[in-house]
Scaffold this motif. Sequence first.
Motif, short mmCIF file in Angstrom:
data_model
loop_
_atom_site.label_atom_id
_atom_site.label_comp_id
_atom_site.label_asym_id
_atom_site.label_seq_id
_atom_site.Cartn_x
_atom_site.Cartn_y
_atom_site.Cartn_z
N ALA A 1 -2.59 53.55 34.69
CA ALA A 1 -4.06 53.33 35.46
C ALA A 1 -4.26 54.45 36.46
CB ALA A 1 -4.04 51.86 36.24
N GLN A 2 -5.55 54.77 36.71
CA GLN A 2 -5.93 55.76 37.80
C GLN A 2 -6.67 55.14 38.89
OE1 GLN A 2 -4.88 59.02 36.80
NE2 GLN A 2 -4.26 57.98 34.85
N ALA A 3 -6.53 55.70 39.79
CA ALA A 3 -7.28 55.32 41.24
C ALA A 3 -9.02 55.09 40.56
CB ALA A 3 -7.08 56.12 42.41
N GLY A 4 -9.53 54.39 40.90
CA GLY A 4 -11.02 54.23 40.52
C GLY A 4 -11.26 53.30 39.23
N ASP A 5 -10.40 53.09 38.43
CA ASP A 5 -10.37 52.30 37.36
C ASP A 5 -10.61 50.79 37.79
OD1 ASP A 5 -9.54 54.23 35.99
OD2 ASP A 5 -7.82 53.66 35.17
N THR A 6 -11.37 50.17 36.83
CA THR A 6 -11.69 48.71 37.32
C THR A 6 -10.98 47.64 36.65
OG1 THR A 6 -13.43 48.74 35.68
CG2 THR A 6 -14.02 49.10 37.87
N VAL A 7 -10.45 46.66 36.98
CA VAL A 7 -9.70 45.68 36.45
C VAL A 7 -10.56 44.27 36.49
CG1 VAL A 7 -7.40 46.46 36.09
CG2 VAL A 7 -8.34 45.16 38.40
N THR A 8 -10.86 43.65 35.74
CA THR A 8 -11.56 42.37 35.74
C THR A 8 -10.82 40.99 35.31
OG1 THR A 8 -13.21 43.72 34.68
CG2 THR A 8 -14.20 41.47 34.99
N ILE A 9 -11.03 40.15 36.23
CA ILE A 9 -10.22 38.87 35.71
C ILE A 9 -11.54 37.87 35.42
CG2 ILE A 9 -8.92 36.81 36.70
CD1 ILE A 9 -7.13 39.05 36.26
N SER A 10 -11.46 37.12 34.42
CA SER A 10 -12.38 36.08 34.32
C SER A 10 -11.61 34.69 33.81
CB SER A 10 -13.37 36.36 33.50
OG SER A 10 -13.01 36.79 32.13
N TRP A 11 -12.05 33.45 34.21
CA TRP A 11 -11.47 32.29 33.70
C TRP A 11 -12.71 31.27 33.43
CZ3 TRP A 11 -13.24 28.10 36.48
CH2 TRP A 11 -13.35 28.29 37.92
N HIS A 12 -12.33 30.63 32.56
CA HIS A 12 -13.29 29.36 32.05
C HIS A 12 -12.56 28.11 32.10
CE1 HIS A 12 -16.68 31.47 30.14
NE2 HIS A 12 -15.61 32.45 30.25
N ASP A 13 -13.11 26.88 32.74
CA ASP A 13 -12.15 25.57 32.74
C ASP A 13 -12.90 24.74 31.91
OD1 ASP A 13 -14.12 24.28 34.08
OD2 ASP A 13 -13.26 24.73 36.23
N ASN A 14 -12.16 23.34 31.97
CA ASN A 14 -12.52 22.54 30.76
C ASN A 14 -13.80 21.58 31.42
OD1 ASN A 14 -11.23 21.23 33.12
ND2 ASN A 14 -10.82 19.50 31.66
N THR B 1 -9.04 29.17 29.59
CA THR B 1 -8.64 30.64 29.38
C THR B 1 -8.90 31.72 30.32
OG1 THR B 1 -11.12 30.68 28.79
CG2 THR B 1 -9.30 30.26 26.86
N LEU B 2 -8.22 32.34 30.59
CA LEU B 2 -8.20 33.58 31.46
C LEU B 2 -8.10 34.83 30.70
CD1 LEU B 2 -6.68 33.69 34.62
CD2 LEU B 2 -5.70 35.58 33.36
N THR B 3 -8.97 35.87 31.26
CA THR B 3 -9.11 37.20 30.36
C THR B 3 -8.94 38.37 31.59
OG1 THR B 3 -10.52 36.15 28.81
CG2 THR B 3 -10.36 38.63 28.74
N LYS C 1 -16.30 27.78 15.75
CA LYS C 1 -15.45 28.99 15.61
C LYS C 1 -15.23 29.50 17.14
CE LYS C 1 -16.12 31.49 11.39
NZ LYS C 1 -17.24 32.31 10.78
N LEU C 2 -16.45 29.51 17.96
CA LEU C 2 -16.24 29.82 19.31
C LEU C 2 -15.23 29.00 19.93
CD1 LEU C 2 -19.71 30.22 20.78
CD2 LEU C 2 -17.99 31.77 20.90
N SER C 3 -15.25 27.99 19.91
CA SER C 3 -14.26 27.08 20.57
C SER C 3 -12.89 27.28 20.23
CB SER C 3 -14.58 25.50 20.66
OG SER C 3 -14.44 25.16 19.30
N ALA C 4 -12.64 27.54 18.90
CA ALA C 4 -11.29 27.80 18.32
C ALA C 4 -10.74 29.09 18.94
CB ALA C 4 -11.49 28.11 16.86
N ALA C 5 -11.63 30.08 19.03
CA ALA C 5 -11.38 31.29 19.68
C ALA C 5 -10.84 31.24 20.91
CB ALA C 5 -12.42 32.37 19.47
N ASN C 6 -11.50 30.28 21.84
CA ASN C 6 -11.15 30.27 23.04
C ASN C 6 -10.09 29.38 23.32
OD1 ASN C 6 -13.16 31.95 24.10
ND2 ASN C 6 -14.85 30.29 24.04
#
Lengths: 152, 103
Positions: free
Chosen positions: B78-91, B46-48, A26-31
């Motif tokens: 968006a206001q000054a002071g707001d945070t934005v976050t970027i995260s990624w995962h690879d294979n 994936t990138l969030t 399920k996890l991998s499917a969501a990702n």
Amino acid sequence: MRSTRRDFINKMLILAGYTISLSISKLSAANWLASDFRHQAINTTLAELFPDKTLQTSDKIHLKLPRTAENGSVVPITITSSIENIDTVYILSEKNPVPLIAKFSLNPDLETFIGARFKMKETCDVIVIVKAEEQYYQTRQKVKVTLGGCGG
Amino acid sequence: MSTIKIRSKRLDDYTLVRTLIAHPMETGKRKNEETGELVPAHFIQTLTFAHNNKVMSECQMGFGVSKNPFFSFRLKSAQAGDTVTISWHDNLGYHERKEHIIQ
């Protein structure tokens, strides 16, 4: 008595294993879905991504793409659209080995705007498909590639 | 050294957020020029992108995305002071996350 206990433990183990594998799948499917990013022809990808869906051609999706990309490994794209409530955007390149390049979900707090850079193997159409209120819209634009950017 | 760079710009109608990630995005088809061996696939899957911990966009990608991927988004408000976050995962299981404060 002994056999029942053994059975019980066996069942427990099977059940535990099953739950773990289920949660992992399920996890991998969501990702990330490997099936979305298969090496295959564009038509197969489209048929798998949008089964039984009509992709309406729309002129409300605006693509900013170079007419000629000198280097296929870096093709900049900007997508904007005046269609309301878009929640998903797909970018596909017709003749890439893996046609689906990326898929974005969009929160309503974002403007319908995406900028990205992608690779193109050869001259072909870039297809952008958006989903809004369960309707699918598409647009395509041809990009001429001088030097291919997939593989090397 | 973080692999993620985030820049933001507050404009009248929207806030532009741009991100550049240092990543090879190997397709698995490229050959090492010296040894002739295939370079194994290594790409972000994936990138969030989140704004004040609220997910704005989730992106799933293949190796069709360029090396050192670049993305840009527009936040409606968006206001000054707001945070934005970027995260990624690879294979290969690597991942990274970075926060940025909008000026």
